[in-house]
Design a protein around this motif. Structure first.
Motif, PDB file in Angstrom:
ATOM      1  N   GLU A 100       1.076  -1.630  -0.024  1.00  0.00           N
ATOM      2  CA  GLU A 100       0.093  -0.351  -0.025  1.00  0.00           C
ATOM      3  C   GLU A 100       1.177   0.939   0.134  1.00  0.00           C
ATOM      4  O   GLU A 100       0.360   2.038  -1.027  1.00  0.00           O
ATOM      5  N   LEU A 101       1.696   1.186   0.402  1.00  0.00           N
ATOM      6  CA  LEU A 101       2.867   2.296   0.815  1.00  0.00           C
ATOM      7  C   LEU A 101       3.461   2.655  -0.234  1.00  0.00           C
ATOM      8  O   LEU A 101       3.788   3.666  -0.969  1.00  0.00           O
ATOM      9  N   ALA A 102       4.607   1.691  -0.482  1.00  0.00           N
ATOM     10  CA  ALA A 102       4.482   1.864  -2.217  1.00  0.00           C
ATOM     11  C   ALA A 102       4.120   2.377  -3.510  1.00  0.00           C
ATOM     12  O   ALA A 102       4.484   3.149  -3.665  1.00  0.00           O
ATOM     13  N   LYS A 103       2.704   2.377  -3.183  1.00  0.00           N
ATOM     14  CA  LYS A 103       1.994   2.550  -4.136  1.00  0.00           C
ATOM     15  C   LYS A 103       1.692   4.327  -3.629  1.00  0.00           C
ATOM     16  O   LYS A 103       1.998   4.620  -4.671  1.00  0.00           O
ATOM     17  N   GLU A 104       1.212   4.349  -2.549  1.00  0.00           N
ATOM     18  CA  GLU A 104       1.135   5.697  -2.671  1.00  0.00           C
ATOM     19  C   GLU A 104       2.249   6.075  -2.923  1.00  0.00           C
ATOM     20  O   GLU A 104       1.947   7.402  -2.718  1.00  0.00           O
ATOM     21  N   ASN A 105       3.222   5.540  -2.123  1.00  0.00           N
ATOM     22  CA  ASN A 105       4.963   6.973  -3.150  1.00  0.00           C
ATOM     23  C   ASN A 105       5.287   6.505  -4.748  1.00  0.00           C
ATOM     24  O   ASN A 105       5.905   7.015  -4.697  1.00  0.00           O
ATOM     25  N   ASN A 106       4.302   6.431  -5.047  1.00  0.00           N
ATOM     26  CA  ASN A 106       4.767   5.416  -6.100  1.00  0.00           C
ATOM     27  C   ASN A 106       6.001   5.175  -6.844  1.00  0.00           C
ATOM     28  O   ASN A 106       7.180   5.158  -7.746  1.00  0.00           O
TER      29      ASN A 106
END
Length: 252
Positions: free
Chosen positions: A137-143
């Motif tokens: 989730e966090l990786a996706k949020e930060n691209n």
């Protein structure tokens, strides 16, 4: 009487030999088995290897970043990628050519660049990637590049005849930091949740400082037999790293 003494001496001699062998097995001497300008691999037990690459940062300079390789029966699992794809390619090549192992999985232990910055190199070679659901989730949020497979709070994977465990115990350095454990040799990869001895608190931009000590206490309680602990940065050690980290972030 003489027979009894003889039996006693033989027994003591046998016990002494077994104790010496056990001490020799426990007293593994770590050694650097590979070194280049960008990557260092240190064997820390019979089947566990610390890999260290470097990340240039504005606040902390050129930071050494650790990961872990465990192997068994010509299979390997890697915790955390090196810091970029080029160094990851170098590590993958070394594992295949020097350890003669197939890589079963890459497991980033949180979403920061020092854990998954070289993930594309593993993807390009078809190596499965696994991460805690919050890491994805966090990786996706930060691209950021994203691991392919998620797990809810823990994951057990086979490596040869042994297993490795990836598990979330709570927040600390980040909201998603997990640890990796190799029960076969009682080796813990603490990642950035665990600090080397005498380290400062480091980057706290994504941290839950109030929860940090409690999370590490849970790790300590869950793995009472741990012998070797590899932190995300700095020198590996033993249980003292857990106690140091707990005290460093203990709410006064």
């Amino acid at each position: 009487m003489k027979v009894a003494i003889k039996i006693l001496l033989i027994t003591l001699f046998t016990v002494s030999i077994l104790n010496c062998r056990a001490q020799q097995k426990d007293a593994f001497k770590a050694k650097v088995v590979y070194k280049s300008d960008n990557l260092i691999v240190t064997q820390i037990s019979e089947n566990a290897f610390e890999h260290t690459s470097f990340l240039q940062t504005q606040d902390f300079g050129n930071v050494p970043c650790n990961g872990l390789i465990v192997r068994n029966s010509q299979e390997a699992i890697v915790f955390d990628t090196p810091t970029n794809d080029k160094i990851s390619e170098e590590l993958i090549k070394w594992i295949k050519q020097s350890l003669h192992c197939r890589i079963n999985a890459i497991i980033p232990t949180h979403f920061h660049h020092d854990c998954l910055g070289g993930l594309k190199a593993f993807d390009d070679q078809g190596i499965p990637s696994y991460a805690y659901v919050k890491t994805i989730e966090l990786a996706k949020e930060n691209n950021f590049i994203t691991p392919k497979n998620s797990f809810p709070d823990s994951l057990i994977l086979k490596v040869g005849h042994e297993t490795v465990i990836a598990k979330f115990f709570g927040e600390g350095h980040t909201r998603d930091n997990i640890v990796g454990y190799f029960p076969g040799e009682n080796v813990l990869f603490g990642g950035c949740l665990i600090k080397e001895l005498n380290a400062g608190k480091g980057f706290l931009g994504d941290a839950n400082v109030a929860a940090w000590s409690g999370t590490v206490e849970k790790v300590k309680d869950h793995y009472p037999d741990v012998k070797i602990i590899v932190p995300g940065h700095g020198e590996y050690g033993n249980k003292a790293l857990l106690d140091y980290t707990i005290n460093l972030f203990r709410v006064k």
